[in-house]
Design a protein around this motif. Structure first.
Motif, mmCIF file in Angstrom:
data_model
loop_
_atom_site.group_PDB
_atom_site.id
_atom_site.type_symbol
_atom_site.label_atom_id
_atom_site.label_comp_id
_atom_site.label_asym_id
_atom_site.label_seq_id
_atom_site.Cartn_x
_atom_site.Cartn_y
_atom_site.Cartn_z
ATOM 1 N N ALA A 57 -70.114 37.976 92.140
ATOM 2 C CA ALA A 57 -68.705 38.080 92.513
ATOM 3 C C ALA A 57 -68.563 38.815 93.828
ATOM 4 C CB ALA A 57 -67.923 38.812 91.422
ATOM 5 N N LEU A 58 -67.476 38.510 94.527
ATOM 6 C CA LEU A 58 -67.159 39.168 95.792
ATOM 7 C C LEU A 58 -65.664 39.408 95.807
ATOM 8 C CD1 LEU A 58 -67.876 39.829 98.850
ATOM 9 C CD2 LEU A 58 -67.168 37.464 99.318
ATOM 10 N N PHE A 59 -65.250 40.644 96.064
ATOM 11 C CA PHE A 59 -63.824 40.913 96.234
ATOM 12 C C PHE A 59 -63.480 40.869 97.709
ATOM 13 C CE2 PHE A 59 -60.744 44.335 97.359
ATOM 14 C CZ PHE A 59 -59.608 43.604 97.042
ATOM 15 N N VAL A 64 -52.124 36.093 100.043
ATOM 16 C CA VAL A 64 -52.160 34.627 100.199
ATOM 17 C C VAL A 64 -51.055 34.096 101.115
ATOM 18 C CG1 VAL A 64 -53.328 34.182 97.994
ATOM 19 C CG2 VAL A 64 -50.807 34.221 98.069
ATOM 20 N N SER A 65 -50.043 34.926 101.391
ATOM 21 C CA SER A 65 -48.954 34.457 102.255
ATOM 22 C C SER A 65 -49.222 34.758 103.737
ATOM 23 C CB SER A 65 -47.624 35.084 101.825
ATOM 24 O OG SER A 65 -47.632 36.478 102.044
ATOM 25 N N ASP A 66 -50.373 35.342 104.036
ATOM 26 C CA ASP A 66 -50.721 35.700 105.418
ATOM 27 C C ASP A 66 -51.850 34.776 105.890
ATOM 28 O OD1 ASP A 66 -51.417 36.955 107.818
ATOM 29 O OD2 ASP A 66 -52.695 38.397 106.765
ATOM 30 N N GLU A 67 -51.514 33.819 106.765
ATOM 31 C CA GLU A 67 -52.490 32.776 107.107
ATOM 32 C C GLU A 67 -53.747 33.337 107.758
ATOM 33 O OE1 GLU A 67 -51.098 29.379 109.379
ATOM 34 O OE2 GLU A 67 -52.798 28.206 108.635
ATOM 35 N N ALA A 68 -53.597 34.322 108.641
ATOM 36 C CA ALA A 68 -54.788 34.876 109.303
ATOM 37 C C ALA A 68 -55.706 35.524 108.265
ATOM 38 C CB ALA A 68 -54.369 35.891 110.364
ATOM 39 N N GLY A 69 -55.114 36.245 107.319
ATOM 40 C CA GLY A 69 -55.893 36.883 106.261
ATOM 41 C C GLY A 69 -56.580 35.852 105.367
ATOM 42 N N VAL A 70 -55.889 34.764 105.084
ATOM 43 C CA VAL A 70 -56.472 33.695 104.267
ATOM 44 C C VAL A 70 -57.685 33.087 104.980
ATOM 45 C CG1 VAL A 70 -56.062 31.326 103.415
ATOM 46 C CG2 VAL A 70 -54.367 33.140 102.981
ATOM 47 N N GLN A 71 -57.530 32.847 106.285
ATOM 48 C CA GLN A 71 -58.651 32.291 107.067
ATOM 49 C C GLN A 71 -59.864 33.215 107.013
ATOM 50 O OE1 GLN A 71 -56.437 31.300 110.748
ATOM 51 N NE2 GLN A 71 -58.077 29.827 111.105
ATOM 52 N N GLN A 72 -59.594 34.529 107.154
ATOM 53 C CA GLN A 72 -60.700 35.504 107.124
ATOM 54 C C GLN A 72 -61.363 35.518 105.746
ATOM 55 O OE1 GLN A 72 -58.962 39.206 108.438
ATOM 56 N NE2 GLN A 72 -58.481 38.337 110.436
ATOM 57 N N MET A 73 -60.560 35.428 104.692
ATOM 58 C CA MET A 73 -61.099 35.431 103.330
ATOM 59 C C MET A 73 -62.018 34.217 103.127
ATOM 60 S SD MET A 73 -60.632 33.721 100.212
ATOM 61 C CE MET A 73 -58.949 33.056 100.194
ATOM 62 N N VAL A 74 -61.572 33.052 103.572
ATOM 63 C CA VAL A 74 -62.382 31.836 103.399
ATOM 64 C C VAL A 74 -63.696 31.968 104.183
ATOM 65 C CG1 VAL A 74 -62.478 29.336 103.847
ATOM 66 C CG2 VAL A 74 -60.394 30.366 102.880
ATOM 67 N N ALA A 75 -63.604 32.495 105.417
ATOM 68 C CA ALA A 75 -64.820 32.671 106.227
ATOM 69 C C ALA A 75 -65.777 33.653 105.548
ATOM 70 C CB ALA A 75 -64.439 33.166 107.620
ATOM 71 N N HIS A 76 -65.221 34.724 104.992
ATOM 72 C CA HIS A 76 -66.033 35.726 104.298
ATOM 73 C C HIS A 76 -66.729 35.096 103.074
ATOM 74 C CE1 HIS A 76 -66.101 40.250 103.016
ATOM 75 N NE2 HIS A 76 -67.227 39.656 102.754
ATOM 76 N N ARG A 79 -69.551 32.928 104.254
ATOM 77 C CA ARG A 79 -70.691 33.763 104.710
ATOM 78 C C ARG A 79 -71.477 34.293 103.506
ATOM 79 N NH1 ARG A 79 -67.235 36.042 108.351
ATOM 80 N NH2 ARG A 79 -66.971 37.948 107.134
ATOM 81 N N ALA A 80 -70.749 34.701 102.466
ATOM 82 C CA ALA A 80 -71.404 35.323 101.306
ATOM 83 C C ALA A 80 -72.114 34.298 100.431
ATOM 84 C CB ALA A 80 -70.368 36.086 100.474
ATOM 85 N N PHE A 81 -71.464 33.157 100.177
ATOM 86 C CA PHE A 81 -71.994 32.234 99.157
ATOM 87 C C PHE A 81 -72.358 30.841 99.699
ATOM 88 C CE2 PHE A 81 -69.318 34.988 96.161
ATOM 89 C CZ PHE A 81 -70.419 35.699 95.692
ATOM 90 N N GLY A 82 -72.064 30.589 100.992
ATOM 91 C CA GLY A 82 -72.564 29.371 101.631
ATOM 92 C C GLY A 82 -71.709 28.127 101.508
ATOM 93 N N ARG A 83 -70.756 28.102 100.562
ATOM 94 C CA ARG A 83 -69.975 26.886 100.335
ATOM 95 C C ARG A 83 -68.770 27.214 99.452
ATOM 96 N NH1 ARG A 83 -73.431 22.746 97.837
ATOM 97 N NH2 ARG A 83 -71.590 21.903 96.795
ATOM 98 N N ILE A 84 -67.829 26.293 99.367
ATOM 99 C CA ILE A 84 -66.726 26.460 98.407
ATOM 100 C C ILE A 84 -66.527 25.128 97.679
ATOM 101 C CG2 ILE A 84 -64.278 27.007 98.032
ATOM 102 C CD1 ILE A 84 -64.446 28.599 100.709
ATOM 103 N N ASP A 85 -66.575 25.191 96.350
ATOM 104 C CA ASP A 85 -66.406 23.991 95.518
ATOM 105 C C ASP A 85 -65.078 23.982 94.768
ATOM 106 O OD1 ASP A 85 -69.368 22.940 95.593
ATOM 107 O OD2 ASP A 85 -69.505 25.086 95.123
ATOM 108 N N ILE A 86 -64.561 25.171 94.440
ATOM 109 C CA ILE A 86 -63.405 25.266 93.538
ATOM 110 C C ILE A 86 -62.415 26.281 94.096
ATOM 111 C CG2 ILE A 86 -62.656 26.031 91.231
ATOM 112 C CD1 ILE A 86 -65.550 25.196 90.273
ATOM 113 N N LEU A 87 -61.138 25.936 94.038
ATOM 114 C CA LEU A 87 -60.067 26.890 94.365
ATOM 115 C C LEU A 87 -59.095 26.941 93.192
ATOM 116 C CD1 LEU A 87 -58.148 28.623 96.122
ATOM 117 C CD2 LEU A 87 -57.255 26.473 97.072
ATOM 118 N N VAL A 88 -58.817 28.148 92.720
ATOM 119 C CA VAL A 88 -57.756 28.331 91.714
ATOM 120 C C VAL A 88 -56.639 29.129 92.372
ATOM 121 C CG1 VAL A 88 -57.139 29.224 89.440
ATOM 122 C CG2 VAL A 88 -59.444 28.312 89.833
#
Ligand SMILES: NC(=O)c1ccc[n+]([C@@H]2O[C@H](COP(=O)([O-])OP(=O)(O)OC[C@H]3O[C@@H](n4cnc5c(N)ncnc54)[C@H](O)[C@@H]3O)[C@@H](O)[C@H]2O)c1
Length: 256
Positions: A57-59, A64-76, A79-88
């Motif tokens: 897990a990674l915190f 979610v209403s801040d687009e720049a923050g959302v972009q940074q979260m996705v990039a993070h 970087r940590a896990f290499g890919r994204i398969d699922i979004l809830v």
């Protein structure tokens, strides 16, 4: 076990309630889980708990209403896990107001509850395309479909989530991305607990009350993990022919 082995999942608002139960269940099923939560204390606690139990897990503190923050979260996350398969898309603010709601209250409800899931999906989809597809599960509600007193700001937002789910499913099918919503009835999380306590009811009294547990065919209130299992199904490959659906997980509330 292992229903999500090798997958990477982002769960927004995973510091409490349904999001927390979903993150924990996903980790048990083998996923690496990104806790995208605005509350640092709760988000860290959930991530630490998963890791103590042997999960990944990674915190990432996220609004979610801040687009720049959302972009940074996705990039993070990548970087940590290499890919994204699922979004809830689970994060929520409960702005429960009727006709007297202020513009600020309307904006707050729609910024977090409608634009939030749209922005997170917008930045996750390119990552899903890179790995050949994915699954998005939004949190709708019985409130997407019914009238409730002094709920216009919330129910209108949840109706928008259900409509957005169908539109995203249509637009993203070509990318092999399925988009569905789980639509719970009453679930014993902090909002339900505090509203029942304000009305002088403990859980047993709330289960029996005609406007809470009693309004469901099953005559009770759900535990968060019961909703997490429906989200798990929609997120997993078992739901390979399910897209554009708003699955009721409501103990029969809307069947009555
Ligand atoms: N509890 C219910 O009875 C019920 C019923 C139907 C649908 N739902 C839906 O299920 C989802 C989860 O509800 P819950 O009751 O578990 O909620 P909750 O209040 O227990 O948890 C929501 C989490 O979202 C976080 N959050 C709030 N704003 C955020 C933001 N801007 N960015 C990131 N995180 C943020 C909060 O800090 C909290 O940890 C919601 O989408 C809700 O609409 C809940």
């Amino acid at each position: 076990m292992n229903r999500l082995q090798g997958k990477v999942a982002i769960v927004t608002g995973a510091g409490a309630g349904i999001g927390r139960a979903t993150a924990e269940l996903f980790a048990e099923e083998g996923a690496s889980v990104v806790i995208a939560e605005i509350d640092a204390e709760k988000g860290n606690e959930v991530a630490q708990g998963i890791m103590r139990s042997g999960g990944r897990a990674l915190f990432v503190q996220t609004d979610v209403s801040d687009e720049a923050g959302v972009q940074q979260m996705v990039a993070h996350a990548v970087r940590a896990f290499g890919r994204i398969d699922i979004l809830v898309n689970n994060a929520v603010v409960f702005v429960l107001r009727g006709i007297e709601a202020t513009p600020e209250e309307w904006r707050r409800s729609f910024d977090v509850n409608v634009m939030g899931p749209a922005l997170v999906a917008k930045h996750v989809v390119p990552e899903m395309r890179k790995v050949g597809g994915g699954a998005i599960v939004n949190l709708g509600s019985i409130s997407s479909y019914i009238a409730q007193p002094q709920h216009a700001t919330y129910n209108a937002a949840k109706a928008a989530v259900s409509a957005m789910t169908r539109c995203m499913a249509l637009d993203l099918a070509k990318d092999n991305i399925r988009v569905n919503a789980a639509c719970p009835g009453a679930v014993w999380t902090q909002i339900v607990e505090s509203r029942c306590r304000d009305a002088g009811m403990d859980r047993a009294a709330a289960e029996a009350d005609p406007s809470w547990g009693g309004a469901h065919i099953l005559k009770r209130i759900a535990d968060p993990r019961e909703i997490a299992f429906a989200i798990l199904f929609l997120a997993s490959d078992e739901a390979s022919f399910v897209t554009g659906s708003n699955m009721m997980v409501d103990g029969g509330y809307t069947a009555l």
